[in-house]
Design a protein around this motif. Structure first.
Motif, mmCIF file in Angstrom:
data_model
loop_
_atom_site.group_PDB
_atom_site.id
_atom_site.type_symbol
_atom_site.label_atom_id
_atom_site.label_comp_id
_atom_site.label_asym_id
_atom_site.label_seq_id
_atom_site.Cartn_x
_atom_site.Cartn_y
_atom_site.Cartn_z
ATOM 1 N N TYR A 168 -6.082 5.667 -12.201
ATOM 2 C CA TYR A 168 -5.652 5.171 -10.899
ATOM 3 C C TYR A 168 -4.236 4.617 -11.008
ATOM 4 N N THR A 169 -3.441 4.811 -9.960
ATOM 5 C CA THR A 169 -2.065 4.313 -9.918
ATOM 6 C C THR A 169 -1.855 3.551 -8.608
ATOM 7 N N LYS A 200 -0.319 4.475 -6.146
ATOM 8 C CA LYS A 200 -0.473 5.395 -5.011
ATOM 9 C C LYS A 200 -1.898 5.370 -4.462
ATOM 10 N N ASP A 201 -2.860 4.945 -5.292
ATOM 11 C CA ASP A 201 -4.257 4.903 -4.864
ATOM 12 C C ASP A 201 -4.609 3.622 -4.110
ATOM 13 N N VAL A 202 -3.767 2.599 -4.196
ATOM 14 C CA VAL A 202 -4.061 1.310 -3.554
ATOM 15 C C VAL A 202 -3.943 1.454 -2.039
ATOM 16 N N ILE A 203 -4.935 0.924 -1.348
ATOM 17 C CA ILE A 203 -4.973 0.966 0.126
ATOM 18 C C ILE A 203 -4.907 -0.468 0.640
ATOM 19 N N ILE A 204 -3.964 -0.719 1.549
ATOM 20 C CA ILE A 204 -3.867 -2.039 2.179
ATOM 21 C C ILE A 204 -3.987 -1.950 3.698
ATOM 22 N N ASP A 205 -3.945 -0.756 4.233
ATOM 23 C CA ASP A 205 -3.989 -0.538 5.679
ATOM 24 C C ASP A 205 -5.386 -0.066 6.084
ATOM 25 N N PRO A 206 -6.082 -0.812 6.959
ATOM 26 C CA PRO A 206 -7.420 -0.383 7.370
ATOM 27 C C PRO A 206 -7.423 0.913 8.179
ATOM 28 N N GLU A 207 -6.244 1.349 8.634
ATOM 29 C CA GLU A 207 -6.141 2.607 9.377
ATOM 30 C C GLU A 207 -5.819 3.798 8.457
ATOM 31 N N ASP A 208 -5.693 3.555 7.161
ATOM 32 C CA ASP A 208 -5.408 4.618 6.192
ATOM 33 C C ASP A 208 -6.522 5.673 6.267
ATOM 34 N N PRO A 209 -6.177 6.970 6.257
ATOM 35 C CA PRO A 209 -7.214 8.008 6.358
ATOM 36 C C PRO A 209 -8.190 8.030 5.180
ATOM 37 N N THR A 236 -4.878 -8.524 -4.985
ATOM 38 C CA THR A 236 -3.510 -8.016 -5.108
ATOM 39 C C THR A 236 -3.571 -6.558 -5.555
ATOM 40 N N PRO A 237 -2.507 -5.805 -5.321
ATOM 41 C CA PRO A 237 -2.498 -4.429 -5.824
ATOM 42 C C PRO A 237 -2.690 -4.361 -7.349
ATOM 43 N N ALA A 238 -2.064 -5.269 -8.084
ATOM 44 C CA ALA A 238 -2.214 -5.263 -9.547
ATOM 45 C C ALA A 238 -3.657 -5.542 -9.951
ATOM 46 N N GLU A 239 -4.308 -6.477 -9.255
ATOM 47 C CA GLU A 239 -5.685 -6.822 -9.595
ATOM 48 C C GLU A 239 -6.635 -5.655 -9.328
ATOM 49 N N VAL A 240 -6.544 -5.038 -8.171
ATOM 50 C CA VAL A 240 -7.447 -3.932 -7.858
ATOM 51 C C VAL A 240 -7.182 -2.745 -8.778
ATOM 52 N N LEU A 241 -5.936 -2.540 -9.146
ATOM 53 C CA LEU A 241 -5.596 -1.460 -10.078
ATOM 54 C C LEU A 241 -6.216 -1.718 -11.450
ATOM 55 N N LYS A 242 -6.166 -2.955 -11.908
ATOM 56 C CA LYS A 242 -6.786 -3.286 -13.191
ATOM 57 C C LYS A 242 -8.292 -3.079 -13.126
ATOM 58 N N LYS A 274 -13.056 7.392 -7.358
ATOM 59 C CA LYS A 274 -13.005 8.853 -7.459
ATOM 60 C C LYS A 274 -14.342 9.397 -7.938
ATOM 61 N N GLU A 275 -14.714 10.522 -7.363
ATOM 62 C CA GLU A 275 -15.919 11.214 -7.798
ATOM 63 C C GLU A 275 -15.631 11.875 -9.138
#
Length: 155
Positions: free
Chosen positions: A4-5, A7-16, A29-35, A78-79
């Motif tokens: 995961y990078t 680019k995989d972090v989502i912060i917008d609830p409207e993201d597809p 935070t993005p760093a925390e969820v990435l870890k 990811k599956e």
């Protein structure tokens, strides 16, 4: 390389990529969820994505402990990638999967062929000579777009 990078972090609830009922990693935070995602931390099922909560729009179903607030950052889990191998006609479960199955040549979505017979070496469909399971795997697919082989665990 990490699976995961950022680019995989989502912060917008409207993201597809946001889908209620799908499994996500979450963090503050993005760093925390990435870890968490790259360490294969616990995922949870997304219950709500509401941008009215100023602490975070993403809420999860019961995950063994209580979340007192929404989370601002998520990553969709990811599956696992499926690997396929040719069928083994000596196995009854493989013959059962192929019996009367509909297949088509790869890249030809308008063609449908029904498997009408098989023996220990090959399968037959109307108007064709027998096909080995290796040829079937390389040249055909099921009509639902999946490979004409059996899934196996990736090592």
């Amino acid at each position: 390389m990490a699976e995961y990078t950022y680019k995989d972090v989502i912060i917008d609830p409207e993201d597809p990529r946001v889908e209620i009922g799908a499994e996500y990693y979450f963090g503050d935070t993005p760093a925390e969820v990435l870890k968490f995602a790259n360490d294969n931390g616990r995922g949870a099922i997304l219950a709500n994505a509401d941008d009215e909560d100023n602490q975070g729009p993403f809420w999860f179903k019961d995950i063994g402990f209580t979340l007192s607030k929404g989370r601002p950052c998520i990553i969709r889990k990811k599956e696992p990638e499926k690997k396929y191998v040719p069928f083994d006609l000596s196995l009854e479960e493989d013959r059962a999967k192929l019996r009367e199955a509909w297949i088509r040549p790869k890249g030809r979505p308008s063609v449908g062929l029904k498997i009408i017979a098989m023996n220990i070496d090959c399968v037959f469909f109307h108007g064709e000579k027998g096909q080995s399971t290796e040829d079937l795997f390389m040249e055909y697919e099921f009509i639902d777009d999946t490979p004409c082989g059996k899934p196996v665990e990736k090592a």
